[in-house]
Design a protein around this motif. Structure first.
Motif, PDB file in Angstrom:
ATOM      1  N   PHE A 319       0.813  -1.211   0.000  1.00  0.00           N
ATOM      2  CA  PHE A 319       0.000   0.000   0.000  1.00  0.00           C
ATOM      3  C   PHE A 319       0.850   1.266   0.000  1.00  0.00           C
ATOM      4  N   THR A 320       2.014   1.199  -0.616  1.00  0.00           N
ATOM      5  CA  THR A 320       2.904   2.365  -0.633  1.00  0.00           C
ATOM      6  C   THR A 320       2.290   3.538  -1.383  1.00  0.00           C
ATOM      7  N   HIS A 321       1.659   3.250  -2.537  1.00  0.00           N
ATOM      8  CA  HIS A 321       1.161   4.326  -3.386  1.00  0.00           C
ATOM      9  C   HIS A 321      -0.355   4.525  -3.266  1.00  0.00           C
ATOM     10  N   LEU A 322      -1.092   3.444  -3.144  1.00  0.00           N
ATOM     11  CA  LEU A 322      -2.554   3.559  -3.107  1.00  0.00           C
ATOM     12  C   LEU A 322      -3.107   2.667  -2.002  1.00  0.00           C
ATOM     13  N   LYS A 323      -3.635   3.286  -0.961  1.00  0.00           N
ATOM     14  CA  LYS A 323      -4.146   2.521   0.177  1.00  0.00           C
ATOM     15  C   LYS A 323      -5.639   2.283   0.016  1.00  0.00           C
ATOM     16  N   THR A 324      -5.974   1.502  -1.020  1.00  0.00           N
ATOM     17  CA  THR A 324      -7.362   1.190  -1.311  1.00  0.00           C
ATOM     18  C   THR A 324      -7.577  -0.309  -1.194  1.00  0.00           C
ATOM     19  N   ILE A 325      -8.668  -0.692  -0.537  1.00  0.00           N
ATOM     20  CA  ILE A 325      -8.995  -2.103  -0.369  1.00  0.00           C
ATOM     21  C   ILE A 325     -10.497  -2.234  -0.182  1.00  0.00           C
ATOM     22  N   ILE A 326     -11.105  -3.215  -0.834  1.00  0.00           N
ATOM     23  CA  ILE A 326     -12.544  -3.451  -0.694  1.00  0.00           C
ATOM     24  C   ILE A 326     -12.795  -4.942  -0.534  1.00  0.00           C
ATOM     25  N   THR A 327     -13.978  -5.297  -0.051  1.00  0.00           N
ATOM     26  CA  THR A 327     -14.368  -6.698   0.096  1.00  0.00           C
ATOM     27  C   THR A 327     -15.115  -7.150  -1.164  1.00  0.00           C
ATOM     28  N   LEU A 328     -14.859  -8.380  -1.563  1.00  0.00           N
ATOM     29  CA  LEU A 328     -15.505  -8.940  -2.753  1.00  0.00           C
ATOM     30  C   LEU A 328     -16.362 -10.156  -2.443  1.00  0.00           C
ATOM     31  N   GLY A 329     -16.209 -10.728  -1.253  1.00  0.00           N
ATOM     32  CA  GLY A 329     -16.977 -11.929  -0.946  1.00  0.00           C
ATOM     33  C   GLY A 329     -16.622 -12.478   0.412  1.00  0.00           C
ATOM     34  N   TYR A 330     -17.378 -13.516   0.806  1.00  0.00           N
ATOM     35  CA  TYR A 330     -17.189 -14.110   2.129  1.00  0.00           C
ATOM     36  C   TYR A 330     -17.746 -15.521   2.122  1.00  0.00           C
ATOM     37  N   ASP A 331     -17.020 -16.440   2.760  1.00  0.00           N
ATOM     38  CA  ASP A 331     -17.495 -17.814   2.930  1.00  0.00           C
ATOM     39  C   ASP A 331     -17.878 -18.021   4.386  1.00  0.00           C
ATOM     40  N   GLU A 332     -19.143 -18.218   4.631  1.00  0.00           N
ATOM     41  CA  GLU A 332     -19.658 -18.297   5.996  1.00  0.00           C
ATOM     42  C   GLU A 332     -19.205 -19.547   6.743  1.00  0.00           C
ATOM     43  N   ASP A 333     -18.836 -20.618   6.019  1.00  0.00           N
ATOM     44  CA  ASP A 333     -18.443 -21.868   6.670  1.00  0.00           C
ATOM     45  C   ASP A 333     -16.974 -21.891   7.079  1.00  0.00           C
ATOM     46  N   THR A 334     -16.111 -21.298   6.271  1.00  0.00           N
ATOM     47  CA  THR A 334     -14.683 -21.290   6.587  1.00  0.00           C
ATOM     48  C   THR A 334     -14.231 -19.962   7.181  1.00  0.00           C
ATOM     49  N   ASN A 335     -15.145 -18.983   7.255  1.00  0.00           N
ATOM     50  CA  ASN A 335     -14.848 -17.653   7.804  1.00  0.00           C
ATOM     51  C   ASN A 335     -13.705 -16.996   7.027  1.00  0.00           C
ATOM     52  N   VAL A 336     -13.796 -17.100   5.709  1.00  0.00           N
ATOM     53  CA  VAL A 336     -12.811 -16.503   4.809  1.00  0.00           C
ATOM     54  C   VAL A 336     -13.436 -15.292   4.125  1.00  0.00           C
ATOM     55  N   ILE A 337     -12.729 -14.172   4.150  1.00  0.00           N
ATOM     56  CA  ILE A 337     -13.188 -12.958   3.493  1.00  0.00           C
ATOM     57  C   ILE A 337     -12.270 -12.672   2.311  1.00  0.00           C
TER      58      ILE A 337
END
Length: 394
Positions: A319-337
């Motif tokens: 994130f040196t130049h652009l500190k942008t991050i968004i969520t695209l999905g989530y797995d409710e069983d493995t708790n992975v985002i």
């Protein structure tokens, strides 16, 4: 137990009774059974038995996360993104989304080894089994009001296995009882939902809910207990109770500072206590909340006091130049985002804090990533009832 089994003096790997029990302990990864089948013909015979496949699923219960279906519209080259390492990595081309030039399907989600797609022009919902290719098409509910030319209609649909048999393991649910939920928001202020049950072949009543605030951009839902939950860009959560078939709205946490339009920054979660949780991305930090009852029995949002500092988890200088991050999905069983950055798409396991890049790209990706879990065996002849491709219309 028979006397012949009690008196067996054969080594465990040669004992006809013990060998299947031992092979059941293999991990539920795609390469496990095919590799075991190469040992000898006897092992091949065991793992190829359909009854063994059923026992294998029942023993492990939870299928592995194979990857993510990426994107929204099939007509824009819907892709499968594998996440397992070799030799378990499944080629992206293995799961080809149904598509032809005359149809336009929107891919809306996966659950219990099945995918759900929507065609607004045909007014049909499709349940698709990626492994077998089987399709189950359902005409949309009567009374459905929408105009495909109106661009401010937001759609989501969910599929749920309704098999309540004790010990049922998700992963071969296409032929069993299913529930479909269709939800749509019109004009930013009115939400509608309807439940379909394959056991009866009927849609229930269309229920609705009004909001004084804009309901902007509904995200893919998660299953929490007996309810489906979808988050809006405002941080509010729409809840559909599968038993009462009613819609409700949960306000965002009062101390969250979530903006009115926080697209890609808010993600509903399912906590270990099977409660509704919420993750909010702010300045490379994930803030977490959970719905709990207070001393007066009132259910409210409670901060988990566990902020996740993402800059410490990602590769150096990400994130040196652009500190942008968004969520695209989530797995409710493995708790992975799933998180999108300028350096690609990553999946973060929220319990272990392990992070892995699953897609390399230049710039932020805005596609939804739908998690796909199932028991899968690489190669023919050894399988958990891979079945035949086909189509079923309702």
């Amino acid at each position: 137990m028979s006397m012949s089994r009690l008196r067996s003096s054969a080594p465990p790997l040669e004992d006809e009774y013990l060998l299947p029990e031992i092979l059941l302990l293999l991990p539920p990864q795609p390469s496990s059974l095919p590799r075991a089948s190469l040992v000898c013909r006897r092992w091949l015979s065991v793992v190829s038995d359909p009854d063994f496949g059923k026992r294998f699923r029942k023993h492990h219960q939870k299928p592995p996360l194979l990857g993510f279906f990426r994107g929204y519209s099939v007509s824009t080259e819907h892709h499968f993104t594998p996440v397992l390492d070799s030799p378990d990595c499944i080629p992206a081309a293995r799961f080809s989304v149904p598509n032809n030039n005359d149809e336009h399907w929107n891919f809306l989600g996966c659950r219990h080894g099945l995918a759900i797609l929507l065609n607004m022009w045909l007014r049909e919902v499709m349940v698709w089994d990626p492994i077998t290719g089987l399709q189950h098409r359902v005409a949309s509910p009567r009374g459905l009001m929408f105009d495909p030319d109106i661009h401010w209609v937001y759609w989501q649909a969910e599929v749920i296995c309704a098999d309540a048999q004790q010990g049922h393991a998700h992963g071969n649910c296409f032929s069993g009882p299913l529930k479909l939920v269709l939800i749509w928001v019109i004009g930013f202020t009115k939400a509608f939902a309807c439940l379909y049950e394959s056991a009866s072949g009927l849609w229930g009543d269309i229920v609705s809910m009004d909001s004084t605030d804009f309901m902007l951009c509904i995200r893919p839902g998660i299953l929490v207990g007996n309810a489906l939950c979808w988050v809006l860009s405002s941080g509010k959560v729409i809840v559909f109770d599968l038993q009462t078939q009613l819609l409700d709205m949960i306000e965002k946490p009062v101390d969250s500072h979530i903006n009115t339009d926080s697209y890609g920054l808010v993600q509903p979660l399912r906590t270990h206590d099977n409660r509704l949780g919420l993750a909010y991305l702010s300045d490379l930090t994930i803030q977490l909340w959970e719905r709990k009852s207070n001393c007066n029995g009132v259910v409210t949002w409670v901060s988990l006091q566990k902020n996740i500092q993402l800059e410490e988890l990602f590769p150096n200088r990400m994130f040196t130049h652009l500190k942008t991050i968004i969520t695209l999905g989530y797995d409710e069983d493995t708790n992975v985002i799933v998180l999108s950055t300028v350096g690609g798409v990553f999946m973060l396991q929220l319990d272990s804090m392990k992070i892995k890049r699953i897609y390399k790209g230049a710039g932020i990706c805005y596609d939804n990533f739908h998690p796909y879990k199932n028991f899968y065996t690489a190669g023919r002849g050894v399988g958990l009832e891979l079945g035949q491709s086909g189509k079923v219309n309702t």
